[in-house]
Scaffold this active site. Sequence first.
Site, PDB file in Angstrom:
ATOM      1  N   CYS A 151      34.707  79.297 101.317  1.00 11.27           N
ATOM      2  CA  CYS A 151      34.171  78.960 102.636  1.00 11.27           C
ATOM      3  C   CYS A 151      34.942  77.790 103.252  1.00 11.27           C
ATOM      4  CB  CYS A 151      32.660  78.712 102.572  1.00 11.27           C
ATOM      5  SG  CYS A 151      31.901  78.757 104.220  1.00 11.27           S
ATOM      6  N   HIS A 185      30.857  83.833 100.560  1.00 14.38           N
ATOM      7  CA  HIS A 185      30.325  83.065  99.437  1.00 14.38           C
ATOM      8  C   HIS A 185      30.150  83.959  98.214  1.00 14.38           C
ATOM      9  CE1 HIS A 185      29.422  79.232 101.428  1.00 14.38           C
ATOM     10  NE2 HIS A 185      29.237  79.962 102.514  1.00 14.38           N
ATOM     11  N   GLU A 241      29.381  83.103  95.338  1.00 13.77           N
ATOM     12  CA  GLU A 241      28.218  82.612  94.571  1.00 13.77           C
ATOM     13  C   GLU A 241      26.892  83.094  95.151  1.00 13.77           C
ATOM     14  OE1 GLU A 241      29.899  80.926  96.760  1.00 13.77           O
ATOM     15  OE2 GLU A 241      28.635  79.479  97.804  1.00 13.77           O
TER      16      GLU A 241
END
Lengths: 205, 266
Positions: free
Chosen positions: A85, A185, A187
């Site tokens: 990001c 993202h 994650e």
Amino acid sequence: MAENIALIDYGAGNLHSVYNALKAAGASSVEVTADPEYVAKADRIILPGVGAFGACKNALSAIDGMIAAMDKRARDEAIPFLGICVGMQLLADEGVEHGTHQGLGWIGGTVRAFEPSNTIKIPHMGWNQVHIKYDHALLETGEAYFLHGYKFDATDNDEVIAMTDHGGDVTAAIGRDNILGVQFHPEKSQHYGLSLLSRFLDWSP
Amino acid sequence: MSVCIRVIPCLDVACGRVVKGVNFVDLVDAGDPVEQAKAYDAAGADELCFLDITASSEERDTIIDVVRRTAEVCFMPLTVGGGVRSAEDARALLLAGADKVAVNSAAVSNPQLIADIAQRFGSQCVVASVDAKRRSDDNDRVANDEALSKWEIYTHGGRRPTGIDALEHAQNMERLGAGELLVTSMDRDGTRIGFDNDLIRTIADNVSIPVIASGGVGHVDDLVKGVTQGHASAVLAASIFHFGEASISDAHEALRAAGLPARSIR
């Protein structure tokens, strides 16, 4: 021998989410670190980031020796590097967000705001398709979670590895050799994201 | 394809326990929000929302612990709302692993709080709650004043009117730096007769940030209407998912059947 995986801590809000995801992706140990000496010897480096470009750049620059350590290890010694990001956006030459701020300049380009339009909402928030432009060891076509109001406009189109669409083409991943930056993202992208992180942990570019 | 419409299950949490919704048969402890969150993560929910309805401030640490344990095992975006009164409250939730914080009553009495959180942690993590009720007693006044919408902001779970116009408040939240609006019809909340799409659309069409529709879902078709009629970017529901009446994939499928972008793989 266990690898030294450096997750750079410069105050980014999503640090712990990335840490948790790396562990879930199979990392045996991850060092959350603000120590340039650790980074200078790390086997893999991850640069997370959320929020404003300028604030993130300032926070990273405020750690004495950190940018130099990242530069030496990732650019001179070519160990695997992943930016996420704003951590991806920082690789650009500059970011135009609340003024113009200098980036790391690893990947040519400018980070600028989405242009307001009646057809899209800003920020670009949610799951969107990642389209791979050419084969890459870490990336596959699929759906990932994006959350950003600024986008990476790369100078050299060959360094754009994947695209998405939000009111037009938007860079989803950039990179060269051992360096990869993803706008989305991993994650927060469930199976798609964890499998990417898992491949990053095994990556030998 | 453009960005997918997000389907967001919402869990009400009090003192660290899920208040409603115990229908996941396989869960060891169905009242544990972490177990519920894992089930939604596995089901392919696009995001998850925890609404902390703990009454007393002494028990606020409980939600922090829930968020921390959820973030260790769930890899989807997590929004946490309820009782956020300061930038420090927001910081504690973000550090524990929340991706966004939803601010409700405190942003009505102190709109600057939205700007404080946005400046410190970025607009991407600020969700402003817009809890609105249709005005009943002053339709003539609304008709005579073009600046007023048909809705008024309420606080304290819909019990306290504020006199603040809902559209004006929503636009104020955007201007102060909110990254997203969670628009709940207090008239529809809990009724299961569908969103107040007139309200949702009035706000969604007049802001440039995404709007999450909330309040009143009783069927997956209601989720679809939130987008086709309400122009929402995301749809939030509680009971239809918790009581197993619809799955996340049912919701995605209904959206796709209506020609809307929704996730197809998990």
